[in-house]
Design a protein around this motif. Structure first.
Motif, PDB file in Angstrom:
ATOM      1  N   ALA A  77      69.019  46.340   2.685  1.00 44.78           N
ATOM      2  CA  ALA A  77      69.901  46.817   4.035  1.00 44.78           C
ATOM      3  C   ALA A  77      72.247  46.957   3.502  1.00 44.78           C
ATOM      4  CB  ALA A  77      69.572  46.483   5.648  1.00 44.78           C
ATOM      5  N   SER A  78      72.647  47.672   4.166  1.00 45.40           N
ATOM      6  CA  SER A  78      74.008  47.205   3.655  1.00 45.40           C
ATOM      7  C   SER A  78      74.581  47.131   4.681  1.00 45.40           C
ATOM      8  CB  SER A  78      74.612  47.475   3.235  1.00 45.40           C
ATOM      9  OG  SER A  78      74.397  49.476   3.230  1.00 45.40           O
ATOM     10  N   LYS A  79      73.464  47.913   5.994  1.00 40.97           N
ATOM     11  CA  LYS A  79      74.397  48.240   7.618  1.00 40.97           C
ATOM     12  C   LYS A  79      73.407  46.763   8.821  1.00 40.97           C
ATOM     13  CE  LYS A  79      76.938  51.343   6.407  1.00 40.97           C
ATOM     14  NZ  LYS A  79      78.702  50.914   6.498  1.00 40.97           N
ATOM     15  N   TRP A  80      74.353  46.425   9.597  1.00 48.43           N
ATOM     16  CA  TRP A  80      73.932  45.080   9.952  1.00 48.43           C
ATOM     17  C   TRP A  80      73.164  46.079  11.061  1.00 48.43           C
ATOM     18  CZ3 TRP A  80      73.949  40.399  10.348  1.00 48.43           C
ATOM     19  CH2 TRP A  80      74.690  39.926   9.754  1.00 48.43           C
ATOM     20  N   ASP A  81      73.254  47.726  11.775  1.00 49.18           N
ATOM     21  CA  ASP A  81      72.412  48.216  12.425  1.00 49.18           C
ATOM     22  C   ASP A  81      70.834  48.217  11.894  1.00 49.18           C
ATOM     23  OD1 ASP A  81      74.387  48.281  14.526  1.00 49.18           O
ATOM     24  OD2 ASP A  81      74.741  50.882  13.935  1.00 49.18           O
ATOM     25  N   THR A  82      70.491  48.271  10.949  1.00 51.11           N
ATOM     26  CA  THR A  82      68.900  48.134   9.931  1.00 51.11           C
ATOM     27  C   THR A  82      68.570  46.966   9.981  1.00 51.11           C
ATOM     28  OG1 THR A  82      70.330  49.356   8.196  1.00 51.11           O
ATOM     29  CG2 THR A  82      67.640  48.302   7.837  1.00 51.11           C
ATOM     30  N   ILE A  83      68.984  45.961  10.813  1.00 52.06           N
ATOM     31  CA  ILE A  83      67.833  44.801  11.191  1.00 52.06           C
ATOM     32  C   ILE A  83      68.705  44.322  11.881  1.00 52.06           C
ATOM     33  CG2 ILE A  83      67.553  44.359   8.601  1.00 52.06           C
ATOM     34  CD1 ILE A  83      70.310  42.465   9.655  1.00 52.06           C
ATOM     35  N   CYS A  84      68.991  44.707  12.568  1.00 49.78           N
ATOM     36  CA  CYS A  84      69.537  44.594  14.149  1.00 49.78           C
ATOM     37  C   CYS A  84      68.634  45.369  14.835  1.00 49.78           C
ATOM     38  CB  CYS A  84      70.979  43.976  14.812  1.00 49.78           C
ATOM     39  SG  CYS A  84      72.162  43.081  13.644  1.00 49.78           S
ATOM     40  N   PHE A  85      67.755  45.390  15.252  1.00 54.55           N
ATOM     41  CA  PHE A  85      66.696  46.849  15.575  1.00 54.55           C
ATOM     42  C   PHE A  85      66.339  45.716  17.072  1.00 54.55           C
ATOM     43  CE2 PHE A  85      64.162  44.492  12.328  1.00 54.55           C
ATOM     44  CZ  PHE A  85      63.518  44.150  13.000  1.00 54.55           C
ATOM     45  N   PRO A  86      65.678  46.036  17.958  1.00 53.10           N
ATOM     46  CA  PRO A  86      64.906  45.162  19.208  1.00 53.10           C
ATOM     47  C   PRO A  86      63.992  44.606  19.066  1.00 53.10           C
ATOM     48  CG  PRO A  86      66.063  47.678  20.141  1.00 53.10           C
ATOM     49  CD  PRO A  86      65.870  47.905  18.190  1.00 53.10           C
ATOM     50  N   VAL A  87      64.508  43.651  19.608  1.00 57.60           N
ATOM     51  CA  VAL A  87      63.290  42.504  19.651  1.00 57.60           C
ATOM     52  C   VAL A  87      63.459  41.761  20.489  1.00 57.60           C
ATOM     53  CG1 VAL A  87      64.325  40.431  17.898  1.00 57.60           C
ATOM     54  CG2 VAL A  87      62.122  40.983  17.639  1.00 57.60           C
ATOM     55  N   GLU A  88      61.491  41.185  20.553  1.00 57.12           N
ATOM     56  CA  GLU A  88      61.973  40.601  21.969  1.00 57.12           C
ATOM     57  C   GLU A  88      60.632  39.494  22.068  1.00 57.12           C
ATOM     58  OE1 GLU A  88      61.779  41.885  25.605  1.00 57.12           O
ATOM     59  OE2 GLU A  88      60.150  43.918  24.853  1.00 57.12           O
ATOM     60  N   VAL A  89      60.505  37.669  23.011  1.00 59.95           N
ATOM     61  CA  VAL A  89      59.359  37.497  23.051  1.00 59.95           C
ATOM     62  C   VAL A  89      58.468  37.838  24.383  1.00 59.95           C
ATOM     63  CG1 VAL A  89      58.182  35.740  22.269  1.00 59.95           C
ATOM     64  CG2 VAL A  89      60.004  35.668  21.314  1.00 59.95           C
ATOM     65  N   VAL A  90      57.359  38.092  24.281  1.00 56.99           N
ATOM     66  CA  VAL A  90      56.652  39.269  25.618  1.00 56.99           C
ATOM     67  C   VAL A  90      55.166  38.235  25.517  1.00 56.99           C
ATOM     68  CG1 VAL A  90      57.980  41.177  25.664  1.00 56.99           C
ATOM     69  CG2 VAL A  90      55.610  40.997  24.801  1.00 56.99           C
ATOM     70  N   PRO A  91      55.054  38.054  26.921  1.00 54.89           N
ATOM     71  CA  PRO A  91      53.415  37.416  27.469  1.00 54.89           C
ATOM     72  C   PRO A  91      52.570  38.666  26.324  1.00 54.89           C
ATOM     73  CG  PRO A  91      54.853  37.278  29.022  1.00 54.89           C
ATOM     74  CD  PRO A  91      55.315  37.838  28.224  1.00 54.89           C
ATOM     75  N   LEU A  92      51.461  37.946  25.766  1.00 56.98           N
ATOM     76  CA  LEU A  92      50.095  38.670  24.749  1.00 56.98           C
ATOM     77  C   LEU A  92      49.185  39.478  25.834  1.00 56.98           C
ATOM     78  CD1 LEU A  92      49.122  40.038  22.749  1.00 56.98           C
ATOM     79  CD2 LEU A  92      47.452  37.876  22.545  1.00 56.98           C
ATOM     80  N   VAL A  93      49.497  38.766  26.946  1.00 54.84           N
ATOM     81  CA  VAL A  93      49.109  39.643  28.264  1.00 54.84           C
ATOM     82  C   VAL A  93      49.178  41.104  28.792  1.00 54.84           C
ATOM     83  CG1 VAL A  93      49.969  38.306  30.396  1.00 54.84           C
ATOM     84  CG2 VAL A  93      47.300  38.787  30.176  1.00 54.84           C
ATOM     85  N   ASP A  94      50.635  41.041  28.725  1.00 47.62           N
ATOM     86  CA  ASP A  94      51.384  42.302  29.231  1.00 47.62           C
ATOM     87  C   ASP A  94      50.581  42.783  28.486  1.00 47.62           C
ATOM     88  OD1 ASP A  94      52.188  40.329  30.583  1.00 47.62           O
ATOM     89  OD2 ASP A  94      54.253  40.581  30.347  1.00 47.62           O
ATOM     90  N   LEU A  95      50.671  43.314  27.233  1.00 49.93           N
ATOM     91  CA  LEU A  95      50.361  44.384  25.932  1.00 49.93           C
ATOM     92  C   LEU A  95      48.909  44.641  26.011  1.00 49.93           C
ATOM     93  CD1 LEU A  95      52.387  42.716  22.863  1.00 49.93           C
ATOM     94  CD2 LEU A  95      53.193  44.200  24.933  1.00 49.93           C
ATOM     95  N   LEU A  96      47.716  43.831  26.414  1.00 49.89           N
ATOM     96  CA  LEU A  96      46.235  43.963  26.684  1.00 49.89           C
ATOM     97  C   LEU A  96      46.202  45.497  28.127  1.00 49.89           C
ATOM     98  CD1 LEU A  96      45.067  40.630  26.061  1.00 49.89           C
ATOM     99  CD2 LEU A  96      45.922  42.701  24.512  1.00 49.89           C
ATOM    100  N   ASN A  97      45.052  45.967  27.440  1.00 53.36           N
ATOM    101  CA  ASN A  97      44.803  47.111  28.340  1.00 53.36           C
ATOM    102  C   ASN A  97      43.517  46.399  29.502  1.00 53.36           C
ATOM    103  OD1 ASN A  97      46.883  49.090  27.571  1.00 53.36           O
ATOM    104  ND2 ASN A  97      44.955  49.923  26.025  1.00 53.36           N
ATOM    105  N   GLU A  98      42.700  45.192  29.173  1.00 50.25           N
ATOM    106  CA  GLU A  98      42.048  44.943  29.872  1.00 50.25           C
ATOM    107  C   GLU A  98      42.304  43.250  29.424  1.00 50.25           C
ATOM    108  OE1 GLU A  98      38.113  45.895  28.228  1.00 50.25           O
ATOM    109  OE2 GLU A  98      39.077  48.002  28.041  1.00 50.25           O
ATOM    110  N   PRO A  99      41.679  43.115  30.668  1.00 44.40           N
ATOM    111  CA  PRO A  99      41.529  41.129  30.395  1.00 44.40           C
ATOM    112  C   PRO A  99      40.994  40.859  29.474  1.00 44.40           C
ATOM    113  CG  PRO A  99      40.419  42.076  32.875  1.00 44.40           C
ATOM    114  CD  PRO A  99      40.993  43.246  32.165  1.00 44.40           C
ATOM    115  N   TYR A 100      41.580  39.442  28.918  1.00 46.90           N
ATOM    116  CA  TYR A 100      40.734  38.476  28.027  1.00 46.90           C
ATOM    117  C   TYR A 100      40.962  37.258  28.123  1.00 46.90           C
ATOM    118  CZ  TYR A 100      40.640  43.034  25.166  1.00 46.90           C
ATOM    119  OH  TYR A 100      40.070  44.188  24.332  1.00 46.90           O
TER     120      TYR A 100
END
Length: 342
Positions: free
Chosen positions: A11-34
């Protein structure tokens, strides 16, 4: 080391590698309690492709994500006129060559060649959202010396135009060419003089300044993404970029010229297999060397051989992670330097 054979994307453009990224609790991504593991229950989630999210890694709650956007912010402020040349994987590993506009040298340009072998100063930042490549600047986590009050000189890396590869300043840990040659002659021991001198140096009294936990993290030999204060980190990164801008010469560039003066003789295939490159990469390096001989209208020399090996390492499919590719590149640089200076 990665188990999947991967060719690095570019890549030669910053936008290519500056995509949205975050750290989130895994529980928020699950449909059922684990029942979740207690040590790694946070997910590093990024949207490299719009509309498609990827979980790059699982981390503990103390993990601190360093987004590429932070590096971009500091680079835009401190490195005017720079260009980006980035290599990355779809698993969130990044090698960012931040290339300065000032040309610093021509190594293998000949009078009959229509192609110039141009080098530009570069600052290489390695980062990872997967945890496989700890954050590093110019191949090192040691870019601040807060405990002793001493600053090591920032390595100077380079961007070689004809192969669009970043070249790390591997010889810059040494004060003089003689010291580097002595280290090679001694069999490349792990503890070289510069590190020993820093360990033996008397600590500078800093009674008027409190050393914070964030400062201590930044001086560790191996960088840890744990409990970082990103505001403090941003300040240190800004200071490191400023230090880099003050350097116009490095020992590594002198080694490059020594490599260019040493012709390649004998069995070329053996030359590359002796670097410990995998067989397929050694074959690609051999082809690249022949290509650059024609391109630059010059006989093969150790400078072209090193670049051919570097090209194969970073432009071919390999199971090596980015961090591992740089480790092998460092070994190859010293190997070719040793051959050239025998």
């Amino acid at each position: 080391m990665s188990t999947k054979s991967t060719k690095l994307e570019q890549a030669s453009k910053w936008d290519t590698i500056c995509f949205p990224v975050e750290v989130v609790p895994l529980v928020d991504l699950l449909n059922e309690p684990y029942l979740l593991p207690s040590d790694r229950n946070w997910a590093v989630v990024g949207e490299m492709t719009p509309g498609r999210k990827t979980i790059f890694a699982m981390q503990s709650g103390e993990y601190t994500l360093i987004p590429n956007a932070l590096v971009r912010e500091v680079a835009d402020r401190e490195l005017p006129g720079h260009k980006l040349s980035a290599s990355f994987t779809d698993r969130g590993e990044f090698s960012l060559s931040i290339v300065m506009p000032d040309e610093v040298s021509e190594i293998a340009t000949t009078g009959i060649s229509q192609v110039r072998d141009r080098l530009f100063r570069s600052l290489i930042v390695n980062n990872s959202y997967s945890g496989k490549t700890p954050f590093s600047l110019q191949g090192s986590a040691e870019w601040e010396k807060e405990v002793t009050g001493r600053r090591t000189e920032m390595r100077v890396s380079y961007f070689r135009e004809i192969c669009t590869n970043g070249l790390m300043g591997w010889a810059d840990d040494y004060y003089t060419l003689d010291e580097y040659l002595n280290w090679l002659a001694a069999g490349k021991p792990t503890k070289h003089r510069k590190i020993q001198q820093e360990r033996e140096a008397e600590p500078v009294e800093r009674a008027d300044q409190r050393i914070t936990h964030e400062h201590e993290i930044l001086i560790e030999r191996k960088f840890h993404h744990k409990g970082l204060n990103l505001d403090v980190f941003r300040m240190h990164l800004q200071q490191a970029f400023q230090q880099f801008m003050k350097r116009s010469h490095s020992l590594t560039s002198s080694i490059y010229k020594e490599l260019a003066h040493k012709p390649v003789e004998g069995d070329r295939e053996k030359l590359f297999t002796d670097t410990k490159l995998p067989k397929k990469l050694a074959a690609i390096a051999l082809e690249r060397l022949a290509h650059e001989e024609t391109l630059l209208q010059t006989d093969a020399n150790m400078w072209l051989a090193y670049n051919a090996a570097n090209y194969a390492l970073f432009n071919s499919k390999s199971s090596l992670a980015i961090n591992d590719r740089y480790r092998q590149d460092e070994q190859m640089f010293h190997h070719f330097a040793e051959l050239a200076m025998q």
